[in-house]
Structure formats: C-alpha cells, structure tokens
Design a protein around this motif. Sequence first.
Motif: not given
Length: 244
Positions: A92-93, A118-120, A80-81, A142-144
Amino acid sequence: MTVANVLVMLPVELALHAGVLLTDLPYLGKVLLLTLAATLLAVWVVEPSAARLLRRWLHAPALRARVRLRAADSLWRVRAELRDEPGALARLTDELSALGANILDLQVQRQPEGALDELVVATPAEVREEDLLDAVATAGGRAAVVRPTTASVLADAQTRALSHAVAVADRPEELPQEVAELLRASVVRDPPPGCSFAGRTLLKIPSVTSGALVLARPGEPFTIAESARAHRLAELAELTTLRR
C-alpha cells in the motif's frame, strides 16, 4: 502602521507649518488655515498614499502565508482493510508513493477479518480521490474510504479521545455531539424499531444522560476500538452526572 504614518506625516506637517507662519495672515487666520490644511493632508492625501505604498510591506506575512496555502499539498484520510500478512502494508505504501503521496500518520486496528489501516497522506494538488482508491485496490485493500481532511486530523486518536473526554466531563449533556465528532458520524434521533446493527455502520451506545444513543456512518463501518471509545465516553458522562 502608526509609526509609518508618523514618519510620513511629520516632514509634511513641518513644511506646512513653516509655510503658513511665513505668511502675513492674522493669528486666527493662520490657525484656521493650518487646521484645514492639516486635516485635508492627513485624511485625503498623505495617510491614504502612505497606506498604499506600505501595504505590501505591512501585509507581507499574510501574503506569504496565502501563497504557501495555495501551493500546499492536499490532505486525505485513507481507510482500508488489508490482509493480515507480511508485505500488505508495504504494498500500500509503495502504491501511494508512486502517486507522490507523503504519509503523515498511520494507525492500524486489528479486526476479526484482518487489519484496518487508517492513513493521513499529503498529495500533490493534481491527485484525485479516484487515484487514491485505485492505488488502494491495486495494493489489495478492501472496503476503501478516501475523504479530504484538514491538519487537525493529525492529532492521534488517543489525544482526540482525551480531548472529547475532557469536554464530556465538563458538560455530560453534550455526550451525543462529542461522540459524533470523535467518530465522524451523525446521531440518529429516531431510529426505526427494527433497524439492524449487524452491518457495523450503525452503533448503539447505552446512555443514562441521553438515552440509547445511535450513531450512523454509512459506507464506513465502526471499528472495535471506536466502539470501545464511545462506550467509555458514555460511562464518563454517566459517572459525572451521578456525582453532581
């Protein structure tokens, strides 16, 4: 398995031999009877029974691994941006933590319009793709893009790029496949003459070994870092081919 079969068969064979030797049959009759009885016991009675009794013990590691696999968390790749401002990543976290997600890997790439994260993440089995998308939107992302993934993605981007570089150095003719796998994209074999690369979902790489290489990844634009890695792989393939 061999040891278990021997331990089961040995006392049965000894008892069989002792019983046959005590009979008054002629020598040849005793040999034939022992051969037939031992074959029947080994093939149809003792060995199958022993295998059934010992199956759970023999296959215990595989059974435990299967149970762990069924109970394991789901793995997702989240991209995501985010606005390049303090607290954006923390929001986000926090949203992902509220879903019970465990962040296993995080990479941040700088973009002209902000930061691309970018997350895993590993989530409980009941968490769906829509839940993760909602969490990203709530955090201001955004743009996820959310995709299921496997443990192999936990190798960092640099390690994966080096692995593909080794493969290209060994087989430069396989540059298209290696670049596509590195970027999780598909190769466009015959791009239309007027196709535009402005949307960043198409990437064009000059290549002496395979001509102009065009990659597509709809819905997930290529980043500056990804473009640079692809171009370096193409240069490596070219240098290797010229030296050979």
